[in-house]
Design a protein around this motif. Structure first.
Motif, short mmCIF file in Angstrom:
data_model
loop_
_atom_site.label_atom_id
_atom_site.label_comp_id
_atom_site.label_asym_id
_atom_site.label_seq_id
_atom_site.Cartn_x
_atom_site.Cartn_y
_atom_site.Cartn_z
N GLY A 34 42.23 -0.18 -0.02
CA GLY A 34 41.10 -1.06 0.17
C GLY A 34 39.99 -0.87 -0.86
N LEU A 35 39.58 -1.98 -1.45
CA LEU A 35 38.51 -1.96 -2.45
C LEU A 35 37.37 -2.85 -1.97
N ALA A 36 36.19 -2.25 -1.80
CA ALA A 36 35.03 -3.05 -1.39
C ALA A 36 34.42 -3.70 -2.62
N CYS A 37 34.03 -4.97 -2.48
CA CYS A 37 33.40 -5.66 -3.61
C CYS A 37 31.95 -5.21 -3.74
N THR A 38 31.42 -5.31 -4.96
CA THR A 38 30.02 -4.96 -5.19
C THR A 38 29.14 -6.07 -4.63
N PRO A 39 27.87 -5.80 -4.36
CA PRO A 39 26.97 -6.86 -3.87
C PRO A 39 26.93 -8.06 -4.82
N GLU A 40 27.04 -7.81 -6.14
CA GLU A 40 27.02 -8.91 -7.11
C GLU A 40 28.26 -9.80 -6.93
N GLU A 41 29.41 -9.13 -6.75
CA GLU A 41 30.65 -9.90 -6.55
C GLU A 41 30.60 -10.68 -5.25
N ALA A 42 30.08 -10.04 -4.20
CA ALA A 42 29.97 -10.71 -2.91
C ALA A 42 29.07 -11.95 -3.03
N ALA A 43 28.00 -11.81 -3.80
CA ALA A 43 27.07 -12.94 -3.96
C ALA A 43 27.76 -14.07 -4.73
N GLU A 44 28.54 -13.70 -5.75
CA GLU A 44 29.20 -14.72 -6.55
C GLU A 44 30.20 -15.52 -5.71
N CYS A 45 30.88 -14.85 -4.79
CA CYS A 45 31.87 -15.53 -3.94
C CYS A 45 31.25 -16.06 -2.65
N ARG A 46 29.97 -15.83 -2.41
CA ARG A 46 29.34 -16.18 -1.14
C ARG A 46 30.24 -15.72 0.01
N CYS A 47 30.58 -14.43 -0.04
CA CYS A 47 31.63 -13.90 0.85
C CYS A 47 31.04 -13.31 2.13
N ALA A 48 31.60 -13.75 3.26
CA ALA A 48 31.11 -13.27 4.56
C ALA A 48 31.61 -11.87 4.86
N GLN A 49 32.73 -11.48 4.27
CA GLN A 49 33.26 -10.15 4.54
C GLN A 49 33.85 -9.57 3.25
N PRO A 50 32.97 -9.04 2.37
CA PRO A 50 33.42 -8.64 1.03
C PRO A 50 34.07 -7.26 1.01
N TYR A 51 34.77 -6.90 2.03
CA TYR A 51 35.42 -5.58 2.08
C TYR A 51 36.62 -5.66 3.03
N VAL A 88 27.42 -12.21 2.83
CA VAL A 88 26.59 -13.25 2.24
C VAL A 88 26.87 -14.56 2.95
N GLU A 89 25.80 -15.28 3.32
CA GLU A 89 26.01 -16.52 4.05
C GLU A 89 26.37 -17.65 3.08
N ASP A 90 27.42 -18.38 3.42
CA ASP A 90 27.82 -19.52 2.59
C ASP A 90 27.19 -20.77 3.17
N ALA A 91 26.14 -21.28 2.51
CA ALA A 91 25.40 -22.40 3.08
C ALA A 91 25.73 -23.73 2.41
N VAL A 92 26.75 -23.76 1.52
CA VAL A 92 26.97 -24.99 0.75
C VAL A 92 27.30 -26.18 1.64
N LEU A 93 28.10 -25.94 2.70
CA LEU A 93 28.50 -27.06 3.56
C LEU A 93 27.29 -27.62 4.30
N ALA A 94 26.53 -26.71 4.93
CA ALA A 94 25.35 -27.15 5.70
C ALA A 94 24.37 -27.88 4.78
N GLU A 95 24.20 -27.34 3.58
CA GLU A 95 23.25 -27.95 2.64
C GLU A 95 23.75 -29.33 2.21
N PHE A 96 25.04 -29.42 1.95
CA PHE A 96 25.63 -30.69 1.52
C PHE A 96 25.44 -31.77 2.57
N MET A 97 25.73 -31.41 3.84
CA MET A 97 25.62 -32.39 4.91
C MET A 97 24.16 -32.76 5.18
N ALA A 98 23.26 -31.79 4.98
CA ALA A 98 21.85 -32.04 5.32
C ALA A 98 21.14 -32.87 4.25
#
Lengths: 348, 263
Positions: free
Chosen positions: B104-121, B134-144
């Protein structure tokens, strides 16, 4: 001519002893079952009264070798109307069991597997309402280092009812039923498209229209509407629906049986789940909710089907045409496509 | 940053070296002549070419190897998304979990941010520190922020950019069919652009996210040379599948593919 010396009373005893066959001889031969039979719409030669009569006379060979014992699809439309309360589909099932034991095979289309492209995930086996599908090792050139061969889905043709639910869940369409394959259904949909291009499509389950008057409307739909029949609404995947839109139908309606009334146990539940997701997808893509509609009809909904088709035709007329891109079978007029060059910056 | 990523790489190489003492091989990324690709490191191999970047899904490489050598026991350097992909491959009966060991390899905070990953480990972290989700808000933002008409025009423009390279499918760790519906002439006209709207992209989305397989690795979106924001579509299907059928891809080993949509 029926010759008495060729009748086999042992056959009658055998059916009576088979679970489900107990009530064979209570039949009056009144024919009410045949009058209400939904299978007769597709197989006019099918007559449950005659099957029971022949079986009750002991016509072993004639009954076991006939296609008819396999045609009953256990919809049980006849059961509540039978004055002797014979569960006719159970009698049919008892006769089928005897036929299987004696080596007869179910005629007609059972699901078939393309073992080359099947990846043995088992999704079809899990979805099959009749447990007719199993994963087995099959003959193939693919052999692993330890000698294990290729696994693929295999169908027990005697258990398959031909609903096509397996095909609808298979991601690579490696399993299909003749007559309702992706190719055949989508060609039916494309071929039926009205000229000029605009119109509406209803994909209707074979079993949800109980009233003959509703069935007549399905055969002669109102102007601008085309009807395609499938064995079960569960056969209808979202890809059929978007493809129908692209082929020039402005709106599509899927009609299936009400919850718990599915002819194939859970096909309509599968489709009801898809309906939710399709609704979400339409909203995301900015398509009007009227583009793809779903309706669930039961035995007590006499007269609702024509009203649904009228509404569908009106909705289709009111919707603006959409450019669907380059699509197989698309012959309609192509509205202007929003160009990528004119897209606002940042969306590019 | 530079230093910590070197440290991470050293730790991964050490973990792989230790695993190779008992395993037949370990799948990880390897660099050769400046090209990075999945590679099976075997006992005795020089681990100097092992790298962690650029990120690439490794689950299907594990499947390919075990398909040919079912008796082998191999390891894989797996991020959170790789491990979730493996869980789905177990569920879809494509990989035997008894023959796989996850490093198991945990992603760095930078990598998690780039992927907008909810579970980067992954569930068991061997190397690295689990970063915050990291919260992925693209869908909510798109619809709103868009009206219905704007959404339709948006997707028509986006899908019109598609050049049918099939990169989204080829990179997807959960696209393992022998015969792809995206190449089936019944649905997709051969050699024609722009692709049919919206069927072409919906087949991919429904057959992965709609089938409960999308583990939100974002590999399809990162691979797309036309920058089509596929993750909006996949987020929606993940949400529909979770709310409608209570299923979350990669969350649980069930041993069976979930029956709901397909297409």
């Amino acid at each position: 001519m029926i010759k008495s010396q060729r009748l086999d009373h042992g056959f009658v005893e055998e059916i009576l002893a088979e679970p489900g066959g107990e009530h064979l001889l209570t039949c009056w031969s009144c024919g009410t079952c045949a009058a209400t039979c939904l299978v007769r719409r597709y197989e006019p030669a099918f007559n449950p009264r005659l099957v029971l009569r022949r079986a009750g006379l002991g016509m072993r060979e004639a009954v076991l070798s006939s296609a008819e014992v396999w045609q009953c699809s256990a919809c049980d439309a006849c059961y509540p109307r039978c004055p002797k309360q014979i569960h006719i589909s159970d009698v049919m099932k008892a006769i089928r069991n005897i036929a299987i034991r004696e080596g007869y095979e179910r005629p007609g289309a059972a699901a078939r597997v393309d073992t080359e492209s099947c990846i043995a995930c088992g999704l079809c086996a899990a979805a099959c309402p009749y447990e007719a599908i199993h994963i087995e090792e099959v003959a193939s050139k693919e052999v692993a280092s330890n000698g294990t061969g290729k696994l693929a889905a295999q169908v027990d043709a005697n258990l398959c009812m031909g609903c096509g639910i397996c095909n609808s869940v298979c991601l690579s369409s490696s399993i299909s039923v003749e007559g309702i394959s992706d190719q055949v259904v989508s060609q039916d949909i494309a071929a039926l498209r009205r000229q000029p291009a605009r119109g509406a499509l209803a994909i209707v389950c074979n079993w949800c229209l109980h009233a003959t008057t509703d069935w007549d409307v399905a055969q002669n739909p109102p102007p601008g509407v085309r009807v395609v029949n499938v064995p079960c609404s569960g056969r209808v995947t979202p890809t059929f629906l978007t493809t129908a839109l692209m082929q020039g139908y402005d709106a599509v309606l899927v009609v299936g049986c009400k919850t718990d009334e599915c002819h194939y146990k859970h096909g309509n539940a599968l489709e009801q789940g898809r309906a939710e997701v399709v609704g979400g997808l339409l909203d995301l893509l900015g398509l009007e909710p009227e583009r793809v509609q779903f309706a669930w009809i039961g035995a007590l909904d006499r007269g609702r089907f024509p009203a649904l088709l009228d509404k569908l035709a009106a909705d289709a007329n009111a919707l603006a045409p959409v450019h669907w891109g380059d699509t197989p079978g698309y012959r309609g007029e192509v509205p202007a496509y929003p160009s990528a060059a004119t897209a606002p910056r940042g969306e590019g | 940053m530079m230093e910590s990523s070197h440290m991470l790489l050293d730790q991964v190489r050490q973990a792989v070296a230790a695993a190779l003492e008992t395993l037949d091989g370990v799948v990880a990324l390897s660099v050769e002549h400046a090209n990075v690709a999945p590679h099976l490191f075997q006992p005795g191999d020089d681990l100097g070419s092992l790298v962690l970047e650029p990120r690439y899904p490794l689950a299907l490489t594990v499947r390919e190897i075990l398909k040919r050598y079912p008796e082998a026991h191999i390891g894989v350097v797996a991020r959170g998304c790789d491990e979730r992909s493996l869980v789905e491959l177990y569920n879809w009966k494509q990989v035997d979990p008894d023959h796989v060991t996850v490093i198991g390899l945990a992603c760095t905070p930078e990598e998690a941010a780039e992927c907008r990953c909810a579970q980067p480990y992954p569930t068991a972290v061997a190397v690295g520190e689990p970063a915050e989700s990291v919260e992925d808000a693209v869908l909510a933002e798109f619809m709103a922020t868009k009206t219905r008409e704007e959404r339709l025009a948006f997707w028509q423009r986006q899908f019109a950019k598609c050049m049918k390279c099939y990169g989204c499918r080829d990179v997807c760790p959960l696209c393992f069919c022998e015969k792809c519906a995206m190449e089936e002439p019944t649905w997709v006209a051969r050699g024609r652009l722009p692709v049919a709207f919206p069927t072409f992209h919906l087949i991919k989305a429904l057959h992965t996210a709609g089938a409960g397989k999308c583990v939100e690795c974002h590999a399809c979106e990162l691979a797309c040379p036309a920058d089509i924001p596929l993750s909006i579509l996949y987020s929606l299907l993940r949400r529909e599948v979770k709310e409608g059928f209570g299923y979350e891809a990669g969350a649980q080993r069930t041993g069976n593919p979930p029956v709901f949509l397909s297409a």
